[in-house]
Design a protein around this motif. Structure first.
Motif, PDB file in Angstrom:
ATOM      1  N   HIS A  73       0.831  -1.208   0.000  1.00 27.66           N
ATOM      2  CA  HIS A  73       0.000   0.000   0.000  1.00 27.66           C
ATOM      3  C   HIS A  73       0.864   1.256   0.000  1.00 27.66           C
ATOM      4  CE1 HIS A  73      -4.244  -1.191   0.340  1.00 27.66           C
ATOM      5  NE2 HIS A  73      -3.788  -2.269   0.967  1.00 27.66           N
ATOM      6  N   ARG A  74       1.947   1.216   0.776  1.00 21.34           N
ATOM      7  CA  ARG A  74       2.844   2.385   0.834  1.00 21.34           C
ATOM      8  C   ARG A  74       3.451   2.654  -0.532  1.00 21.34           C
ATOM      9  NH1 ARG A  74       8.127   2.925   1.096  1.00 21.34           N
ATOM     10  NH2 ARG A  74       8.569   0.783   1.713  1.00 21.34           N
ATOM     11  N   LEU A  75       3.926   1.598  -1.189  1.00 22.89           N
ATOM     12  CA  LEU A  75       4.527   1.764  -2.513  1.00 22.89           C
ATOM     13  C   LEU A  75       3.491   2.216  -3.540  1.00 22.89           C
ATOM     14  CD1 LEU A  75       6.935  -1.311  -2.696  1.00 22.89           C
ATOM     15  CD2 LEU A  75       7.502   1.077  -2.175  1.00 22.89           C
ATOM     16  N   ALA A  76       2.274   1.683  -3.451  1.00 29.00           N
ATOM     17  CA  ALA A  76       1.218   2.060  -4.393  1.00 29.00           C
ATOM     18  C   ALA A  76       0.868   3.553  -4.255  1.00 29.00           C
ATOM     19  CB  ALA A  76      -0.023   1.216  -4.162  1.00 29.00           C
ATOM     20  N   GLN A  77       1.044   4.082  -3.054  1.00 30.98           N
ATOM     21  CA  GLN A  77       0.769   5.498  -2.831  1.00 30.98           C
ATOM     22  C   GLN A  77       1.990   6.381  -3.091  1.00 30.98           C
ATOM     23  OE1 GLN A  77      -1.221   6.308   0.900  1.00 30.98           O
ATOM     24  NE2 GLN A  77      -2.426   4.438   0.744  1.00 30.98           N
ATOM     25  N   GLY A  78       3.102   5.747  -3.461  1.00 28.07           N
ATOM     26  CA  GLY A  78       4.311   6.500  -3.779  1.00 28.07           C
ATOM     27  C   GLY A  78       4.963   7.149  -2.573  1.00 28.07           C
ATOM     28  N   LEU A  79       4.807   6.544  -1.404  1.00 27.02           N
ATOM     29  CA  LEU A  79       5.393   7.103  -0.179  1.00 27.02           C
ATOM     30  C   LEU A  79       6.692   6.397   0.173  1.00 27.02           C
ATOM     31  CD1 LEU A  79       2.191   7.254   2.076  1.00 27.02           C
ATOM     32  CD2 LEU A  79       3.354   9.194   1.011  1.00 27.02           C
ATOM     33  N   SER A  80       7.627   7.155   0.698  1.00 29.41           N
ATOM     34  CA  SER A  80       8.846   6.541   1.224  1.00 29.41           C
ATOM     35  C   SER A  80       8.568   6.113   2.661  1.00 29.41           C
ATOM     36  CB  SER A  80      10.004   7.542   1.203  1.00 29.41           C
ATOM     37  OG  SER A  80       9.783   8.566   2.163  1.00 29.41           O
ATOM     38  N   GLN A  81       9.455   5.298   3.209  1.00 33.49           N
ATOM     39  CA  GLN A  81       9.294   4.894   4.601  1.00 33.49           C
ATOM     40  C   GLN A  81       9.364   6.098   5.534  1.00 33.49           C
ATOM     41  OE1 GLN A  81      12.318   1.804   4.933  1.00 33.49           O
ATOM     42  NE2 GLN A  81      10.730   0.222   4.872  1.00 33.49           N
ATOM     43  N   VAL A  82      10.221   7.045   5.201  1.00 31.24           N
ATOM     44  CA  VAL A  82      10.351   8.251   6.026  1.00 31.24           C
ATOM     45  C   VAL A  82       9.049   9.047   6.021  1.00 31.24           C
ATOM     46  CG1 VAL A  82      11.576  10.457   6.260  1.00 31.24           C
ATOM     47  CG2 VAL A  82      12.851   8.376   5.702  1.00 31.24           C
ATOM     48  N   GLU A  83       8.434   9.185   4.844  1.00 35.54           N
ATOM     49  CA  GLU A  83       7.181   9.937   4.740  1.00 35.54           C
ATOM     50  C   GLU A  83       6.058   9.266   5.528  1.00 35.54           C
ATOM     51  OE1 GLU A  83       7.546  12.017   0.342  1.00 35.54           O
ATOM     52  OE2 GLU A  83       7.086   9.867   0.463  1.00 35.54           O
ATOM     53  N   LEU A  84       5.929   7.945   5.387  1.00 37.00           N
ATOM     54  CA  LEU A  84       4.868   7.247   6.124  1.00 37.00           C
ATOM     55  C   LEU A  84       5.132   7.287   7.621  1.00 37.00           C
ATOM     56  CD1 LEU A  84       2.303   5.649   6.397  1.00 37.00           C
ATOM     57  CD2 LEU A  84       3.602   3.567   5.874  1.00 37.00           C
ATOM     58  N   ALA A  85       6.376   7.124   8.014  1.00 36.75           N
ATOM     59  CA  ALA A  85       6.709   7.168   9.440  1.00 36.75           C
ATOM     60  C   ALA A  85       6.313   8.517  10.038  1.00 36.75           C
ATOM     61  CB  ALA A  85       8.192   6.894   9.654  1.00 36.75           C
ATOM     62  N   LYS A  86       6.550   9.604   9.294  1.00 37.82           N
ATOM     63  CA  LYS A  86       6.145  10.932   9.775  1.00 37.82           C
ATOM     64  C   LYS A  86       4.634  11.035   9.869  1.00 37.82           C
ATOM     65  CE  LYS A  86      10.107  13.623   8.218  1.00 37.82           C
ATOM     66  NZ  LYS A  86      10.603  14.641   7.274  1.00 37.82           N
ATOM     67  N   ARG A  87       3.929  10.579   8.838  1.00 40.83           N
ATOM     68  CA  ARG A  87       2.460  10.613   8.842  1.00 40.83           C
ATOM     69  C   ARG A  87       1.884   9.822  10.006  1.00 40.83           C
ATOM     70  NH1 ARG A  87      -0.455   9.249   3.122  1.00 40.83           N
ATOM     71  NH2 ARG A  87       0.365  10.975   1.904  1.00 40.83           N
ATOM     72  N   ALA A  88       2.494   8.682  10.270  1.00 39.67           N
ATOM     73  CA  ALA A  88       1.982   7.759  11.280  1.00 39.67           C
ATOM     74  C   ALA A  88       2.503   8.069  12.684  1.00 39.67           C
ATOM     75  CB  ALA A  88       2.339   6.329  10.898  1.00 39.67           C
ATOM     76  N   ALA A  89       3.437   8.989  12.784  1.00 35.61           N
ATOM     77  CA  ALA A  89       4.060   9.345  14.066  1.00 35.61           C
ATOM     78  C   ALA A  89       4.720   8.127  14.720  1.00 35.61           C
ATOM     79  CB  ALA A  89       3.046   9.992  15.002  1.00 35.61           C
ATOM     80  N   ILE A  90       5.461   7.387  13.897  1.00 36.05           N
ATOM     81  CA  ILE A  90       6.245   6.256  14.398  1.00 36.05           C
ATOM     82  C   ILE A  90       7.658   6.390  13.847  1.00 36.05           C
ATOM     83  CG2 ILE A  90       4.277   4.691  14.629  1.00 36.05           C
ATOM     84  CD1 ILE A  90       5.080   3.341  12.015  1.00 36.05           C
ATOM     85  N   GLY A  91       8.579   5.662  14.407  1.00 40.04           N
ATOM     86  CA  GLY A  91       9.951   5.709  13.942  1.00 40.04           C
ATOM     87  C   GLY A  91      10.125   4.950  12.628  1.00 40.04           C
ATOM     88  N   VAL A  92      11.117   5.367  11.852  1.00 38.04           N
ATOM     89  CA  VAL A  92      11.403   4.688  10.589  1.00 38.04           C
ATOM     90  C   VAL A  92      11.818   3.243  10.856  1.00 38.04           C
ATOM     91  CG1 VAL A  92      12.870   4.682   8.526  1.00 38.04           C
ATOM     92  CG2 VAL A  92      12.045   6.848   9.452  1.00 38.04           C
TER      93      VAL A  92
END
Length: 122
Positions: free
Chosen positions: A23-42
């Motif tokens: 899902h993350r790749l399908a949305q074109g998000l990097s791990q850093v971007e999702l981690a920031k959105r989710a408020a969790i560590g990379v």
């Protein structure tokens, strides 16, 4: 796709991590971007995606960060298969276990000896 009915808990965790990764790749998000959105560590996100290891809270944060709230809506909904099951579900009531003292009294009446002898008082 893994059939959860035949999988153990580790296999299911790994599969869920892979699905979030997709899902993350399908949305074109990097791990850093999702981690920031989710408020969790990379590193937490990496463990989740690669090994399926994380807390339920962090899993939920990652899923919500990906906008998957609608996907979780149908989890664990009781599926009624017959009228009798529907009636049972409607009548289901939470019943507390009896207190230990009540269980001990029942055992005493039935002639079952207690697990531990009482300690003598000094």
């Amino acid at each position: 796709m893994l059939d959860f009915g035949f999988a153990n808990e580790q296999e299911i965790r790994i599969e869920l991590g892979k699905r979030l990764h997709s899902h993350r790749l399908a949305q074109g998000l990097s791990q850093v971007e999702l981690a920031k959105r989710a408020a969790i560590g990379v590193s937490t996100l990496k463990l989740l995606e690669n090994k399926g290891q994380c807390t339920l809270e962090n899993f939920m944060r990652a899923a919500l960060g990906l906008g998957l709230a609608d996907e979780m809506q149908s989890l664990f909904i009781l599926k009624i298969k017959s009228i009798s099951q529907m009636e049972q579900a409607e009548q289901a009531e939470r019943v507390r276990a009896p207190r230990k003292s009540a269980v001990a009294k029942l055992k005493q009446r039935a002639g079952v000896s207690p697990r531990r002898p009482a300690k003598p008082r000094v």
